[in-house]
Scaffold this active site. Structure first.
Site, PDB file in Angstrom:
ATOM      1  N   ALA A 100       6.547  -0.209  30.853  1.00  0.00           N
ATOM      2  CA  ALA A 100       6.119   1.198  30.830  1.00  0.00           C
ATOM      3  C   ALA A 100       4.608   1.315  30.972  1.00  0.00           C
ATOM      4  O   ALA A 100       3.854   0.401  30.624  1.00  0.00           O
ATOM      5  CB  ALA A 100       6.552   1.835  29.517  1.00  0.00           C
ATOM      6  N   GLY A 101       4.173   2.480  31.478  1.00  0.00           N
ATOM      7  CA  GLY A 101       2.744   2.771  31.538  1.00  0.00           C
ATOM      8  C   GLY A 101       2.185   2.866  32.941  1.00  0.00           C
ATOM      9  O   GLY A 101       1.139   3.474  33.154  1.00  0.00           O
ATOM     10  N   LYS A 110       4.030   6.654  34.839  1.00  0.00           N
ATOM     11  CA  LYS A 110       4.137   7.491  33.640  1.00  0.00           C
ATOM     12  C   LYS A 110       4.950   8.751  33.885  1.00  0.00           C
ATOM     13  O   LYS A 110       5.518   9.308  32.952  1.00  0.00           O
ATOM     14  CB  LYS A 110       2.734   7.874  33.145  1.00  0.00           C
ATOM     15  CG  LYS A 110       2.031   6.718  32.438  1.00  0.00           C
ATOM     16  CD  LYS A 110       0.721   7.151  31.849  1.00  0.00           C
ATOM     17  CE  LYS A 110      -0.038   6.001  31.208  1.00  0.00           C
ATOM     18  NZ  LYS A 110       0.437   5.658  29.865  1.00  0.00           N
ATOM     19  N   ASN A 120      -6.527  -0.555  27.599  1.00  0.00           N
ATOM     20  CA  ASN A 120      -6.347   0.849  27.954  1.00  0.00           C
ATOM     21  C   ASN A 120      -6.268   1.706  26.712  1.00  0.00           C
ATOM     22  O   ASN A 120      -5.797   1.296  25.667  1.00  0.00           O
ATOM     23  CB  ASN A 120      -5.102   1.022  28.837  1.00  0.00           C
ATOM     24  CG  ASN A 120      -3.838   1.281  28.042  1.00  0.00           C
ATOM     25  OD1 ASN A 120      -3.560   2.430  27.660  1.00  0.00           O
ATOM     26  ND2 ASN A 120      -3.085   0.240  27.744  1.00  0.00           N
ATOM     27  N   PHE A 133      -1.078   8.482  26.580  1.00  0.00           N
ATOM     28  CA  PHE A 133       0.129   9.184  27.060  1.00  0.00           C
ATOM     29  C   PHE A 133      -0.213  10.390  27.944  1.00  0.00           C
ATOM     30  O   PHE A 133       0.306  11.497  27.760  1.00  0.00           O
ATOM     31  CB  PHE A 133       1.007   9.662  25.896  1.00  0.00           C
ATOM     32  CG  PHE A 133       1.639   8.589  25.062  1.00  0.00           C
ATOM     33  CD1 PHE A 133       1.698   7.280  25.499  1.00  0.00           C
ATOM     34  CD2 PHE A 133       2.197   8.900  23.827  1.00  0.00           C
ATOM     35  CE1 PHE A 133       2.293   6.284  24.711  1.00  0.00           C
ATOM     36  CE2 PHE A 133       2.797   7.917  23.041  1.00  0.00           C
ATOM     37  CZ  PHE A 133       2.837   6.617  23.484  1.00  0.00           C
ATOM     38  N   ASN A 188      11.028   5.749  28.867  1.00  0.00           N
ATOM     39  CA  ASN A 188      10.320   5.468  27.612  1.00  0.00           C
ATOM     40  C   ASN A 188       9.715   6.779  27.101  1.00  0.00           C
ATOM     41  O   ASN A 188       8.987   7.464  27.824  1.00  0.00           O
ATOM     42  CB  ASN A 188       9.238   4.414  27.960  1.00  0.00           C
ATOM     43  CG  ASN A 188       8.340   4.051  26.823  1.00  0.00           C
ATOM     44  OD1 ASN A 188       7.785   4.920  26.149  1.00  0.00           O
ATOM     45  ND2 ASN A 188       8.127   2.758  26.616  1.00  0.00           N
ATOM     46  N   SER A 209       2.526   2.386  20.741  1.00  0.00           N
ATOM     47  CA  SER A 209       1.281   2.492  21.500  1.00  0.00           C
ATOM     48  C   SER A 209       0.132   2.808  20.546  1.00  0.00           C
ATOM     49  O   SER A 209       0.284   3.629  19.643  1.00  0.00           O
ATOM     50  CB  SER A 209       1.384   3.582  22.561  1.00  0.00           C
ATOM     51  OG  SER A 209       2.218   3.139  23.599  1.00  0.00           O
ATOM     52  N   ASN A 250      -2.690   4.349  21.121  1.00  0.00           N
ATOM     53  CA  ASN A 250      -3.639   5.398  21.517  1.00  0.00           C
ATOM     54  C   ASN A 250      -3.235   6.818  21.160  1.00  0.00           C
ATOM     55  O   ASN A 250      -3.885   7.765  21.573  1.00  0.00           O
ATOM     56  CB  ASN A 250      -3.913   5.280  23.021  1.00  0.00           C
ATOM     57  CG  ASN A 250      -4.392   3.892  23.390  1.00  0.00           C
ATOM     58  OD1 ASN A 250      -5.334   3.386  22.787  1.00  0.00           O
ATOM     59  ND2 ASN A 250      -3.725   3.249  24.321  1.00  0.00           N
ATOM     60  N   THR A 251      -2.148   6.964  20.412  1.00  0.00           N
ATOM     61  CA  THR A 251      -1.790   8.265  19.844  1.00  0.00           C
ATOM     62  C   THR A 251      -1.918   8.129  18.338  1.00  0.00           C
ATOM     63  O   THR A 251      -1.194   7.322  17.737  1.00  0.00           O
ATOM     64  CB  THR A 251      -0.341   8.665  20.233  1.00  0.00           C
ATOM     65  OG1 THR A 251      -0.280   8.839  21.651  1.00  0.00           O
ATOM     66  CG2 THR A 251       0.069   9.969  19.553  1.00  0.00           C
ATOM     67  N   LYS A 282      10.699   0.078  21.079  1.00  0.00           N
ATOM     68  CA  LYS A 282       9.616  -0.817  21.537  1.00  0.00           C
ATOM     69  C   LYS A 282       8.604  -1.000  20.411  1.00  0.00           C
ATOM     70  O   LYS A 282       8.099  -0.017  19.858  1.00  0.00           O
ATOM     71  CB  LYS A 282       8.941  -0.226  22.777  1.00  0.00           C
ATOM     72  CG  LYS A 282       7.834  -1.129  23.337  1.00  0.00           C
ATOM     73  CD  LYS A 282       7.421  -0.695  24.714  1.00  0.00           C
ATOM     74  CE  LYS A 282       6.272  -1.538  25.245  1.00  0.00           C
ATOM     75  NZ  LYS A 282       5.859  -1.141  26.589  1.00  0.00           N
ATOM     76  N   ASN A 307       4.403  -4.165  22.811  1.00  0.00           N
ATOM     77  CA  ASN A 307       3.389  -3.296  23.391  1.00  0.00           C
ATOM     78  C   ASN A 307       2.038  -4.031  23.395  1.00  0.00           C
ATOM     79  O   ASN A 307       1.978  -5.234  23.166  1.00  0.00           O
ATOM     80  CB  ASN A 307       3.317  -2.001  22.573  1.00  0.00           C
ATOM     81  CG  ASN A 307       3.020  -0.795  23.442  1.00  0.00           C
ATOM     82  OD1 ASN A 307       2.052  -0.811  24.211  1.00  0.00           O
ATOM     83  ND2 ASN A 307       3.821   0.250  23.342  1.00  0.00           N
ATOM     84  N   GLY A 339      -1.987  -8.405  28.806  1.00  0.00           N
ATOM     85  CA  GLY A 339      -2.266  -9.534  29.687  1.00  0.00           C
ATOM     86  C   GLY A 339      -2.334 -10.854  28.943  1.00  0.00           C
ATOM     87  O   GLY A 339      -1.822 -10.985  27.830  1.00  0.00           O
ATOM     88  N   TYR A 375       3.279  -5.992  33.365  1.00  0.00           N
ATOM     89  CA  TYR A 375       2.454  -4.944  33.969  1.00  0.00           C
ATOM     90  C   TYR A 375       1.113  -5.572  34.382  1.00  0.00           C
ATOM     91  O   TYR A 375       0.786  -5.637  35.573  1.00  0.00           O
ATOM     92  CB  TYR A 375       2.282  -3.788  32.979  1.00  0.00           C
ATOM     93  CG  TYR A 375       1.455  -2.608  33.482  1.00  0.00           C
ATOM     94  CD1 TYR A 375       0.741  -2.664  34.676  1.00  0.00           C
ATOM     95  CD2 TYR A 375       1.394  -1.430  32.757  1.00  0.00           C
ATOM     96  CE1 TYR A 375      -0.005  -1.582  35.125  1.00  0.00           C
ATOM     97  CE2 TYR A 375       0.646  -0.337  33.203  1.00  0.00           C
ATOM     98  CZ  TYR A 375      -0.060  -0.424  34.383  1.00  0.00           C
ATOM     99  OH  TYR A 375      -0.801   0.639  34.813  1.00  0.00           O
TER     100      TYR A 375
HETATM  101  C1  LIG Z   1      -2.670   0.701  31.615  1.00  0.00           C
HETATM  102  C2  LIG Z   1      -1.518   0.491  30.697  1.00  0.00           C
HETATM  103  C3  LIG Z   1      -0.811   1.594  30.243  1.00  0.00           C
HETATM  104  C4  LIG Z   1       0.270   1.414  29.391  1.00  0.00           C
HETATM  105  N1  LIG Z   1       0.968   2.511  28.980  1.00  0.00           N
HETATM  106  C5  LIG Z   1       2.086   2.336  28.223  1.00  0.00           C
HETATM  107  C6  LIG Z   1       2.888   3.450  27.863  1.00  0.00           C
HETATM  108  O1  LIG Z   1       2.620   4.582  28.248  1.00  0.00           O
HETATM  109  N2  LIG Z   1       3.975   3.213  27.095  1.00  0.00           N
HETATM  110  C7  LIG Z   1       4.343   1.956  26.669  1.00  0.00           C
HETATM  111  O2  LIG Z   1       5.357   1.807  25.983  1.00  0.00           O
HETATM  112  N3  LIG Z   1       3.595   0.874  27.017  1.00  0.00           N
HETATM  113  C8  LIG Z   1       2.501   1.035  27.774  1.00  0.00           C
HETATM  114  N4  LIG Z   1       1.755  -0.046  28.137  1.00  0.00           N
HETATM  115  C9  LIG Z   1       2.132  -1.374  27.614  1.00  0.00           C
HETATM  116  C10 LIG Z   1       2.987  -2.169  28.587  1.00  0.00           C
HETATM  117  O3  LIG Z   1       4.194  -1.514  28.836  1.00  0.00           O
HETATM  118  C11 LIG Z   1       3.273  -3.584  28.038  1.00  0.00           C
HETATM  119  O4  LIG Z   1       4.060  -3.475  26.879  1.00  0.00           O
HETATM  120  C12 LIG Z   1       1.998  -4.337  27.701  1.00  0.00           C
HETATM  121  O5  LIG Z   1       0.990  -4.058  28.627  1.00  0.00           O
HETATM  122  C13 LIG Z   1       2.216  -5.836  27.664  1.00  0.00           C
HETATM  123  O6  LIG Z   1       2.611  -6.319  28.917  1.00  0.00           O
HETATM  124  P1  LIG Z   1       1.579  -6.985  29.974  1.00  0.00           P
HETATM  125  O7  LIG Z   1       0.762  -7.990  29.213  1.00  0.00           O
HETATM  126  O8  LIG Z   1       2.463  -7.593  31.019  1.00  0.00           O
HETATM  127  O9  LIG Z   1       0.756  -5.878  30.510  1.00  0.00           O
HETATM  128  C14 LIG Z   1       0.648   0.113  28.980  1.00  0.00           C
HETATM  129  C15 LIG Z   1      -0.060  -0.992  29.454  1.00  0.00           C
HETATM  130  C16 LIG Z   1      -1.130  -0.820  30.297  1.00  0.00           C
HETATM  131  C17 LIG Z   1      -1.877  -2.033  30.792  1.00  0.00           C
END
Ligand SMILES: Cc1cc2nc3c(=O)[nH]c(=O)nc-3n(C[C@H](O)[C@H](O)[C@H](O)COP(=O)(O)O)c2cc1C
Length: 350
Positions: A67-68, A71, A116, A120, A145, A181, A183-184, A219, A248, A262, A312
């Site tokens: 997710a993310g 959106k 980030n 949302f 999501n 998340s 950021n909320t 999640k 997350n 990452g 992601y």
């Molecule tokens: C730019 C960005 C925005 C994201 N926004 C959301 C989100 O809106 N909702 C959510 O559940 N996870 C969000 N994530 C988290 C990813 O879904 C994922 O759980 C997390 O980045 C770990 O995976 P990765 O290391 O492969 O990026 C976001 C991640 C990134 C990098």
């Protein structure tokens, strides 16, 4: 080739601007039936050995987009055409909202990471539902999501999630309650079992009432203490949830305010997966996200008990055909181990 384009061109531009451009390009692709089908034929996983079934849904391959990115459910078909086995859209909130002030997305190129604090930003559940209702030209598994609208107080969180679920559960292949998340403000408090139980119970009632019974997952954050991971797992079993997505982004870092994703997340994400598998075995579907970069990571997560894997940040650094490449390599790995299907590998080292 992509490395060169990334290091010479893309990284010089604002990360969010590149993201928006990519979403627009993929939304355009989704509107070009012939090209979409050609790309899907070339890059989507088609080999039966890669197929995965989880909570009654058939996925063409185990690696999906976390997710993310999408959106607003604007370009899921474009993403699937590039080789992802599923697309988790959102986080979508009941009411549209602008998110946090910019800049709010930062690349940490040397660390192969991103921070980030988007908050949302999305058009809201009504707009997403309209997009999800559009007929599709290629098969794509879409998870939805949902999260809490920022201005809604914690005491009204359940009603806010339920409002999103009512609009979106009937249109989703699976539904995810995001309580992780960073950021909320206050969102992650909802992971406490005392708050999570009524929330998940109410959303599950909505998900169970759709014509096909929509599978429901929760999640979680990597920053939960181990005992809290166990408590959420027990609750998920008690309530009859279908699965858990772990994890997350983390707030345990010394950089900009926001969630880190990452490579630096890899170790903790794997640790949480192993803990969950030890606790629930195969009674829940485990979806592993966090620091997945290549086929070795995907394989490791599957062996540790993940039926599905999401990435992601790995896609940002790996290039557009990242998922197609990993699925191809994964197929070779399955054959090399003398297995008939990737599902035979799930939990082998757990
Ligand atoms: C730019 C960005 C925005 C994201 N926004 C959301 C989100 O809106 N909702 C959510 O559940 N996870 C969000 N994530 C988290 C990813 O879904 C994922 O759980 C997390 O980045 C770990 O995976 P990765 O290391 O492969 O990026 C976001 C991640 C990134 C990098």
């Amino acid at each position: 080739m992509y490395r060169l384009v990334f290091s010479q061109v893309l990284r010089r531009f604002d990360a969010e601007a590149v993201h928006r451009l990519t979403v627009s390009a993929l939304a355009l692709l989704a509107r070009l039936p012939l090209l979409k089908r050609l790309l899907h034929r070339a890059f989507a996983p088609h080999d039966p050995a890669l197929r995965v079934s989880a909570f009654g849904v058939h996925f063409p391959g185990p690696l999906g987009l976390a997710a993310g990115f999408d959106k607003d459910a604007a370009c899921a078909e474009g993403i699937a055409a590039l080789g992802f086995g599923h697309v988790e859209v959102g986080t979508i909130t009941a009411h549209g909202q602008p998110g946090n002030p910019r800049p709010r997305l930062f690349r940490l190129v040397r660390e192969r990471a991103v921070i980030n604090r988007m908050g949302f930003n999305n058009d809201g559940a009504h707009a997403a539902a309209r997009r999800l209702r559009r007929p599709r030209g290629i098969p794509v598994v879409i998870g939805v999501n949902i999260g809490k609208t920022k201005v809604v107080p914690e005491s009204e969180a359940t009603a806010d999630y339920v409002a999103s679920a009512r609009k979106l559960a009937p249109l989703a292949d699976y539904l995810v309650v995001n309580v992780s998340s960073p950021n909320t403000p206050g969102l992650r408090n909802l992971q406490a079992v005392s708050l999570l139980r009524p929330l998940l119970t109410a959303v599950k009632q909505v998900a169970d009432a759709t014509p096909r019974r929509t599978p429901l997952l929760v999640k979680i954050a990597p920053d939960l203490a181990d005992e809290d991971v166990d408590a959420v797992a027990e609750l998920a079993l008690e309530l009859g949830l279908d699965g858990i997505i772990a994890t997350n982004t983390t707030i345990r870092h010394g950089g900009e305010t926001g969630g880190l994703s990452g490579r630096p997340l890899k170790e903790r994400s794997l640790e949480v997966l192993r803990r969950l598998r030890a606790k629930v075995g195969d009674r829940l579907t485990l979806v592993s996200a966090g620091g997945v970069e290549d086929v070795d990571d995907v394989w490791e997560r599957i062996l540790a008990g993940a039926t599905l894997v999401q990435g992601y940040t790995g896609w940002i650094y790996g290039g557009p055909l990242w998922a197609a490449r990993i699925h191809r390599q994964l197929l070779r790995r399955v054959h090399r181990h003398g297995l008939k299907s990737v599902t035979e590998a799930v939990g082998r080292t757990a």
